[in-house]
Design a protein around this motif. Sequence first.
Motif, PDB file in Angstrom:
ATOM      1  N   ALA A  97       1.509  -5.487   3.513  1.00 28.72           N
ATOM      2  CA  ALA A  97       1.042  -5.744   2.149  1.00 28.72           C
ATOM      3  C   ALA A  97       2.224  -5.944   1.203  1.00 28.72           C
ATOM      4  O   ALA A  97       2.191  -6.820   0.329  1.00 28.72           O
ATOM      5  CB  ALA A  97       0.173  -4.576   1.669  1.00 28.72           C
ATOM      6  N   ILE A  98       3.277  -5.164   1.391  1.00 29.44           N
ATOM      7  CA  ILE A  98       4.485  -5.324   0.566  1.00 29.44           C
ATOM      8  C   ILE A  98       5.134  -6.676   0.839  1.00 29.44           C
ATOM      9  O   ILE A  98       5.501  -7.412  -0.086  1.00 29.44           O
ATOM     10  CB  ILE A  98       5.494  -4.181   0.834  1.00 29.44           C
ATOM     11  N   LEU A  99       5.285  -7.017   2.101  1.00 32.42           N
ATOM     12  CA  LEU A  99       5.966  -8.259   2.478  1.00 32.42           C
ATOM     13  C   LEU A  99       5.189  -9.504   2.064  1.00 32.42           C
ATOM     14  O   LEU A  99       5.762 -10.573   1.868  1.00 32.42           O
ATOM     15  CB  LEU A  99       6.210  -8.270   3.991  1.00 32.42           C
ATOM     16  N   GLN A 100       3.866  -9.359   1.924  1.00 32.44           N
ATOM     17  CA  GLN A 100       3.035 -10.498   1.539  1.00 32.44           C
ATOM     18  C   GLN A 100       3.323 -10.977   0.131  1.00 32.44           C
ATOM     19  O   GLN A 100       3.244 -12.173  -0.167  1.00 32.44           O
ATOM     20  CB  GLN A 100       1.556 -10.103   1.664  1.00 32.44           C
ATOM     21  N   GLY A 101       3.672 -10.047  -0.770  1.00 35.87           N
ATOM     22  CA  GLY A 101       3.874 -10.426  -2.161  1.00 35.87           C
ATOM     23  C   GLY A 101       2.570 -10.839  -2.809  1.00 35.87           C
ATOM     24  O   GLY A 101       1.524 -10.207  -2.609  1.00 35.87           O
ATOM     25  N   ILE A 102       2.582 -11.920  -3.561  1.00 37.17           N
ATOM     26  CA  ILE A 102       1.358 -12.444  -4.170  1.00 37.17           C
ATOM     27  C   ILE A 102       0.554 -13.144  -3.073  1.00 37.17           C
ATOM     28  O   ILE A 102       1.046 -14.085  -2.446  1.00 37.17           O
ATOM     29  CB  ILE A 102       1.683 -13.423  -5.311  1.00 37.17           C
ATOM     30  N   PRO A 103      -0.659 -12.689  -2.800  1.00 37.79           N
ATOM     31  CA  PRO A 103      -1.411 -13.252  -1.661  1.00 37.79           C
ATOM     32  C   PRO A 103      -1.766 -14.720  -1.875  1.00 37.79           C
ATOM     33  O   PRO A 103      -2.014 -15.157  -3.013  1.00 37.79           O
ATOM     34  CB  PRO A 103      -2.666 -12.376  -1.607  1.00 37.79           C
TER      35      PRO A 103
END
Length: 668
Positions: A9-15
Amino acid sequence: MKSQDFKNAILQGIPDELPPKKEYDKSVTHAPKRKDILSVEEKKLALKNALRYFDKKHHAVLAPEFKEELDKYGRIYMYRFRPDYDMYARNIEEYPYKSKQAAAIMLMIQNNLNPAVAQHPHELITYGGNGAVFQNWAQYLLTMQYLATMTDEQTLVMYSGHPMGLFPSHKDAPRVVVTNGMMIPNYSKPDDWERYNALGVTQYGQMTAGSYMYIGPQGIVHGTTITVLNAGRMVSKNGEGLQGKLFVTAGLGGMSGAQPKAGNIAGVISVTAEVNEAAAKKRFDQGWVDVLVYDINELVEKVKKSIQNKEVVSYAYVGNVVDVWEKFYEENIYIDLGSDQTSLHNPWAGGYYPVGLSFEEANKMMADEPEKFKEYVRESLRRQADAINKHTAKGTYFFDYGNAFLLEASRAGADITKPDGTFKYPSYVQDIMGPMCFDFGFGPFRWVCTSGDPKDLEITDKIATDVLEKIMKTAPKEINQQMQDNIQWIKGAQENKLVVGSQARILYADAEGRMKIAEAFNKAVADGTLSAPVVLGRDHHDVSGTDSPYRETSNIYDGSSFTADMAIQNVIGDSFRGATWVSIHNGGGVGWGEVINGGFGMVLDGSDDADRRLKSMLFWDVNNGISRRSWARNENALFAIKRELERTPNLKITIPNIADDNEIEKLF
């Protein structure tokens, strides 16, 4: 949420795909509706500014949603993008990272937004009514993604909550450089903040909110304890202690929530008024206040009995402090110490609630009838000042607690000034913290154990105690009381259950104390005594971090209290002497446009590099301020800098020559 899911979830950034729209959560406290200050064209611009974070394919859905937020709340918070995972400071190894320094910063950001710590967590506001970590949730998501992917040879640049990007750098440069609210001077009035914050182009970072260094109300418990102890010594007629003495104040929000706990530690009876029942109950549930009282007559009876029995007890009165001041005068209750810690730097938007209106009525009026609300605030301040004046005529020692109470009361036309235009009452910095602490170089040094393990915090407490006790054996008598107070504080830290959020601690120390404690921490990380790195920082409310003529620099009388060279020099010097991150802000506890303040964070990872950097940076961070204070002819600062000159051959300071007042006076 599983550890890997959190990292993803952190690595995704803005989905890339829109998450479901979130319902407005009424279980947490929310920021009041902000003033409707933008023109139609400016509102269009605010929407364009918000939408630039998102792919154009989502604009048709997000544009009306963001307009609804702007109309309803006065700001675009992007609630839809608030993360589903719990918000709190995790163990540093639970974060995805390429730079451990960056992982520590992620931990600190999440601590600032922890609902147990933050005042309005869903609006990304940590304390003070408007002290924001970010302006919106897109900024949070993007910043965390940048931090998770950056290396030790990049620097993240933050413009008032907006992550401008990662830039090539080097390992000795700061990993993050933060600016908040750095306005052109002529555009730094309260309404300018309302307008440009609503546009999404600046924010109020307070002091430690927008610099990721807030550690919950513990951060101010210590300062408040030291302040109340020293104020008590000033009013002590025969050297007696504080037992049985009454301290009356207001505010139980973020920073101000520390007051009852500090009162208990100092040994007084305290009454803290708070109009927001949720804030009062939060502090009661956390164990920071002993007794909740809703009825003013019940409060009177309880306080009278506590004075008679010389109890140590803290009362939270759910109601307006003006009523307390007036009622206690009618009932002939003698108040020994008085102050106020409502957020009067923000008087028109939830920082101060006027007498005569309920909490709900005030929130509605400040948004729908702002000019009428201002009149209520001004009248309330006049009444409060009148009641305080009656008490001080009987001997009460009242001090401004740096929240702009005297400034805003004077602007409201209250009877608060002397014939020469100066305030009747001192700032607590003028009487207490300035000469007794800041001029000697003592200020709020703090640290966070990134393991999140209470055992690590206990170890650091022991290390700090041992260091201070060793220093005290040869310390000059001028700083003996400071040393004793802080050793007593740190020894009682565990007992007083001060931790809210991260495993953090604070104490007042000078440059020698800070460097030696930090060096010992770094060695403990290196040899495995501590299980993870330690983050160092401080409140900006310190020796040299802040230029604020009505608070931090109010005991500087050479005319330079209205300049900001010290704060700017501080953050520039920290950045090239090894800080992990640095920040500079317009605005703080005394108001937007009233102060410039800077801060830092430093990660101690047990390395030789960290040892080198801490000695260089911490020495400068303190002695920059002592030098400026000594140049202002402050006696205790002259003592402190001359002592440092003897210890540090490479240090050269311009020492002032003292003019003879008689020679000056005879010319006029």
